[in-house]
Design an enzyme around this catalytic site. Structure first.
Site, PDB file in Angstrom:
ATOM      1  N   ASP A 107       6.814 -14.446   1.334  1.00  0.00           N
ATOM      2  CA  ASP A 107       6.466 -13.759   0.234  1.00  0.00           C
ATOM      3  C   ASP A 107       6.442 -14.543  -0.962  1.00  0.00           C
ATOM      4  O   ASP A 107       7.590 -15.392  -0.965  1.00  0.00           O
ATOM      5  CB  ASP A 107       7.409 -12.580   0.061  1.00  0.00           C
ATOM      6  CG  ASP A 107       6.995 -11.358  -0.780  1.00  0.00           C
ATOM      7  OD1 ASP A 107       6.550 -10.384  -0.260  1.00  0.00           O
ATOM      8  OD2 ASP A 107       6.964 -11.781  -1.906  1.00  0.00           O
ATOM      9  N   ARG A 141     -12.224  10.220  -8.284  1.00  0.00           N
ATOM     10  CA  ARG A 141     -11.236   9.260  -7.746  1.00  0.00           C
ATOM     11  C   ARG A 141     -10.456   9.082  -9.160  1.00  0.00           C
ATOM     12  O   ARG A 141     -11.192   8.141  -9.967  1.00  0.00           O
ATOM     13  CB  ARG A 141     -11.589   8.238  -6.750  1.00  0.00           C
ATOM     14  CG  ARG A 141     -10.325   7.395  -6.528  1.00  0.00           C
ATOM     15  CD  ARG A 141     -10.844   6.244  -5.591  1.00  0.00           C
ATOM     16  NE  ARG A 141     -11.407   5.376  -6.125  1.00  0.00           N
ATOM     17  CZ  ARG A 141     -11.648   4.217  -5.647  1.00  0.00           C
ATOM     18  NH1 ARG A 141     -11.480   3.790  -4.422  1.00  0.00           N
ATOM     19  NH2 ARG A 141     -12.379   3.239  -6.329  1.00  0.00           N
ATOM     20  N   TYR A 157      -3.492  -1.016 -11.573  1.00  0.00           N
ATOM     21  CA  TYR A 157      -3.896  -2.317 -10.952  1.00  0.00           C
ATOM     22  C   TYR A 157      -4.393  -3.400 -11.906  1.00  0.00           C
ATOM     23  O   TYR A 157      -4.086  -4.421 -12.090  1.00  0.00           O
ATOM     24  CB  TYR A 157      -4.927  -2.054  -9.731  1.00  0.00           C
ATOM     25  CG  TYR A 157      -5.710  -3.133  -9.339  1.00  0.00           C
ATOM     26  CD1 TYR A 157      -5.060  -4.319  -8.778  1.00  0.00           C
ATOM     27  CD2 TYR A 157      -7.220  -3.178  -9.557  1.00  0.00           C
ATOM     28  CE1 TYR A 157      -5.757  -5.333  -8.436  1.00  0.00           C
ATOM     29  CE2 TYR A 157      -7.832  -4.522  -9.064  1.00  0.00           C
ATOM     30  CZ  TYR A 157      -7.034  -5.390  -8.413  1.00  0.00           C
ATOM     31  OH  TYR A 157      -7.785  -6.490  -7.906  1.00  0.00           O
ATOM     32  N   LYS A 165      -2.867  -7.157 -13.452  1.00  0.00           N
ATOM     33  CA  LYS A 165      -3.730  -8.300 -13.666  1.00  0.00           C
ATOM     34  C   LYS A 165      -3.686  -8.682 -14.896  1.00  0.00           C
ATOM     35  O   LYS A 165      -3.858  -9.894 -15.420  1.00  0.00           O
ATOM     36  CB  LYS A 165      -5.142  -8.168 -13.087  1.00  0.00           C
ATOM     37  CG  LYS A 165      -5.072  -7.734 -11.573  1.00  0.00           C
ATOM     38  CD  LYS A 165      -4.706  -8.905 -10.661  1.00  0.00           C
ATOM     39  CE  LYS A 165      -4.803  -8.949  -9.167  1.00  0.00           C
ATOM     40  NZ  LYS A 165      -4.330 -10.202  -8.543  1.00  0.00           N
ATOM     41  N   LEU A 209       1.580 -11.353   5.059  1.00  0.00           N
ATOM     42  CA  LEU A 209       0.706 -10.632   6.168  1.00  0.00           C
ATOM     43  C   LEU A 209       0.878  -9.028   5.752  1.00  0.00           C
ATOM     44  O   LEU A 209       0.821  -8.390   6.745  1.00  0.00           O
ATOM     45  CB  LEU A 209       1.261 -11.013   7.505  1.00  0.00           C
ATOM     46  CG  LEU A 209       0.984 -12.419   7.999  1.00  0.00           C
ATOM     47  CD1 LEU A 209       1.176 -12.816   9.393  1.00  0.00           C
ATOM     48  CD2 LEU A 209      -0.559 -12.874   7.774  1.00  0.00           C
ATOM     49  N   ASP A 247       1.337 -16.352   3.199  1.00  0.00           N
ATOM     50  CA  ASP A 247       0.945 -15.117   3.162  1.00  0.00           C
ATOM     51  C   ASP A 247       1.942 -14.474   3.593  1.00  0.00           C
ATOM     52  O   ASP A 247       2.382 -14.806   4.726  1.00  0.00           O
ATOM     53  CB  ASP A 247      -0.309 -15.027   3.797  1.00  0.00           C
ATOM     54  CG  ASP A 247      -1.027 -13.759   3.675  1.00  0.00           C
ATOM     55  OD1 ASP A 247      -2.309 -13.710   2.967  1.00  0.00           O
ATOM     56  OD2 ASP A 247      -0.600 -12.451   3.697  1.00  0.00           O
ATOM     57  N   ALA A 251      -1.976 -10.240  -3.560  1.00  0.00           N
ATOM     58  CA  ALA A 251      -1.689  -8.984  -4.569  1.00  0.00           C
ATOM     59  C   ALA A 251      -2.125  -7.668  -3.592  1.00  0.00           C
ATOM     60  O   ALA A 251      -2.951  -7.477  -2.791  1.00  0.00           O
ATOM     61  CB  ALA A 251      -2.514  -9.082  -5.909  1.00  0.00           C
ATOM     62  N   THR A 311      -9.623  -9.111 -12.338  1.00  0.00           N
ATOM     63  CA  THR A 311     -10.491  -8.047 -11.894  1.00  0.00           C
ATOM     64  C   THR A 311     -11.159  -7.319 -13.131  1.00  0.00           C
ATOM     65  O   THR A 311     -10.714  -7.461 -14.177  1.00  0.00           O
ATOM     66  CB  THR A 311      -9.706  -6.962 -11.276  1.00  0.00           C
ATOM     67  OG1 THR A 311     -10.568  -5.749 -10.919  1.00  0.00           O
ATOM     68  CG2 THR A 311      -8.584  -6.670 -12.115  1.00  0.00           C
TER      69      THR A 311
HETATM   70  N1  UDP Z   1     -16.050   5.354  -3.676  1.00  0.00           N
HETATM   71  C1  UDP Z   1     -16.499   6.492  -3.010  1.00  0.00           C
HETATM   72  N2  UDP Z   1     -16.195   6.618  -1.927  1.00  0.00           N
HETATM   73  C2  UDP Z   1     -15.309   5.972  -0.928  1.00  0.00           C
HETATM   74  C3  UDP Z   1     -14.830   4.835  -1.580  1.00  0.00           C
HETATM   75  C4  UDP Z   1     -15.339   4.313  -2.736  1.00  0.00           C
HETATM   76  O1  UDP Z   1     -17.352   7.018  -3.685  1.00  0.00           O
HETATM   77  O2  UDP Z   1     -14.856   6.424   0.152  1.00  0.00           O
HETATM   78  C5  UDP Z   1     -16.756   4.662  -4.916  1.00  0.00           C
HETATM   79  C6  UDP Z   1     -15.622   4.565  -5.850  1.00  0.00           C
HETATM   80  O3  UDP Z   1     -15.240   5.922  -6.515  1.00  0.00           O
HETATM   81  C7  UDP Z   1     -16.110   3.616  -6.947  1.00  0.00           C
HETATM   82  C8  UDP Z   1     -17.088   2.806  -5.926  1.00  0.00           C
HETATM   83  O4  UDP Z   1     -17.123   3.525  -4.855  1.00  0.00           O
HETATM   84  O5  UDP Z   1     -16.976   4.019  -7.806  1.00  0.00           O
HETATM   85  C9  UDP Z   1     -16.530   1.403  -5.326  1.00  0.00           C
HETATM   86  O6  UDP Z   1     -15.207   1.565  -5.038  1.00  0.00           O
HETATM   87  P1  UDP Z   1     -14.420   0.764  -4.313  1.00  0.00           P
HETATM   88  O7  UDP Z   1     -13.062   1.220  -3.695  1.00  0.00           O
HETATM   89  O8  UDP Z   1     -15.058  -0.047  -3.121  1.00  0.00           O
HETATM   90  O9  UDP Z   1     -13.979  -0.490  -5.235  1.00  0.00           O
HETATM   91  P2  UDP Z   1     -13.396  -0.433  -6.701  1.00  0.00           P
HETATM   92  O10 UDP Z   1     -14.387  -0.181  -7.856  1.00  0.00           O
HETATM   93  O11 UDP Z   1     -12.298   0.549  -6.483  1.00  0.00           O
HETATM   94  O12 UDP Z   1     -12.809  -1.802  -6.818  1.00  0.00           O
END
Ligand code: UDP
Length: 327
Positions: free
Chosen positions: A50, A281, A140, A144, A33, A31, A74, A116
């Protein structure tokens, strides 16, 4: 023979190490870190370095009798990947290429690879099956998916067998309370909600309530980190028993909206958790729910912490006793 866990000081990797040690396996950890913690490694032999550094890999493979690799190393943040795609392509793809070159040269034949649900992008149907269309909506997921394709050709050319595990939303913490989720900065939903419950942040921000879902917030399939780790062990054993390279989804098959997760956390913690809706987001699909039928049938996978209440309870147990993570 030992199992090399790359990224074994990280959130999922450290739970993997705990599972392997429980099973009496010999464990070597590599790792850098960057986002992992030495304190998260509860046993095994830790190398700090690394994966993109071939010399470090040669040292690890030369000094230990390694017959298989589980790779968690990752960057894994959807939002960050939209802003810094090249960081993701470099760290997530170059690292595995270097690892595979070293595996080829040191004659290591098995790899379990962390992939993922983000490889699917916006799904055409729910629950998502392994052979559904892959069309990532963020770098991301793209990084993957690229590795999944590289693995396929390495099986054909070098006979390196792989199992790709496409995780849905990893969460929860080890039942011992000793290891858990600690990211800095934290971006994941459940830890952020629990930080709000602890008064470490004022509120949880909901990223968008205008999605095409029942309450308008995103739906995800939350899966406990120890159940995830257990699937890796089963996947490794299957390959060592002659199983061919393949892909499995890992989720619980039930979707929860962001608002539902907040509501469950309010009940589990019995604390006030303020929430506020803000904009979407970028890069987030509306709904991701797995079919894990294939993993259940072929691996005999049997998640032990399947309920969302239980998942949040284990996470709460970790967070309230580790207000500053591993610090
Ligand atoms: N989410 C949210 N507020 C936050 C963080 C995440 O509403 O502060 C939402 C995000 O848009 C997604 C879900 O929660 O729909 C899960 O997000 P997370 O980042 O935990 O995991 P991801 O789905 O990106 O792997």
């Amino acid at each position: 023979m030992a199992i090399l866990v790359c990224g074994g000081a990280g959130y999922i990797g450290s739970h993997m190490v705990a599972e392997l040690l429980k099973e009496g396996e010999e464990v070597v950890i590599l790792d850098n870190l960057q986002s992992g913690y030495k304190e998260a490694v509860i046993g095994g032999k830790l190398y700090i370095g690394d994966l993109r550094d071939r010399a470090v890999l040669d040292k690890v493979f030369t000094e230990n009798q390694i017959d298989s690799v589980i790779d968690f190393a990752a960057n894994s943040l959807v939002g960050e990947s939209m802003i810094e795609p090249l960081k993701y392509f470099n760290n997530n793809i170059v690292s595995v290429m270097t690892l595979l070159e070293a595996m080829r040269d040191h004659k290591v034949k098995y790899i379990v690879f962390s992939s993922t649900a983000a490889t699917y992008g916006e799904p055409e149907s729910i629950p998502i099956l392994e052979d559904d269309k892959t069309n990532p909506t963020n770098p991301y997921g793209e990084s993957k998916l690229a590795v999944e394709k590289i693995l396929k050709w390495c099986d054909a050319a070098y006979d390196i067998k792989h199992t790709v595990l496409r995780y849905f939303n990893a969460c929860g913490a080890h039942v011992s309370g000793k290891i858990g989720e600690a990211h800095n900065p934290e971006t994941h939903l459940i830890p952020l909600i629990l930080q709000a419950a602890l008064g470490k942040r004022e509120k949880i921000v909901i990223f968008g309530d205008d999605y095409d879902t029942e309450d308008g917030t995103c739906i995800r399939d939350y899966i406990h980190v120890t159940d995830l780790a257990n699937a890796h062990l089963l996947a490794l054993r299957r390959m060592k028993n002659g199983g061919e390279s393949t892909i499995y989804n890992l989720g619980n098959g039930t979707g929860f909206s962001v608002k539902e997760v907040i509501e469950v956390a309010r009940k589990v913690t019995d604390r006030e958790i303020k929430s506020e809706v803000q904009g979407r987001r970028p890069g987030d699909p509306a709904k991701l729910v797995a079919s894990s039928k294939k993993a259940i049938e072929e691996l005999g996978w049997n998640p032990q912490y399947a309920s969302i209440e239980c998942i949040i309870e284990t996470a709460w147990n970790w967070h309230k006793n580790h207000l500053n993570g591993y610090k």
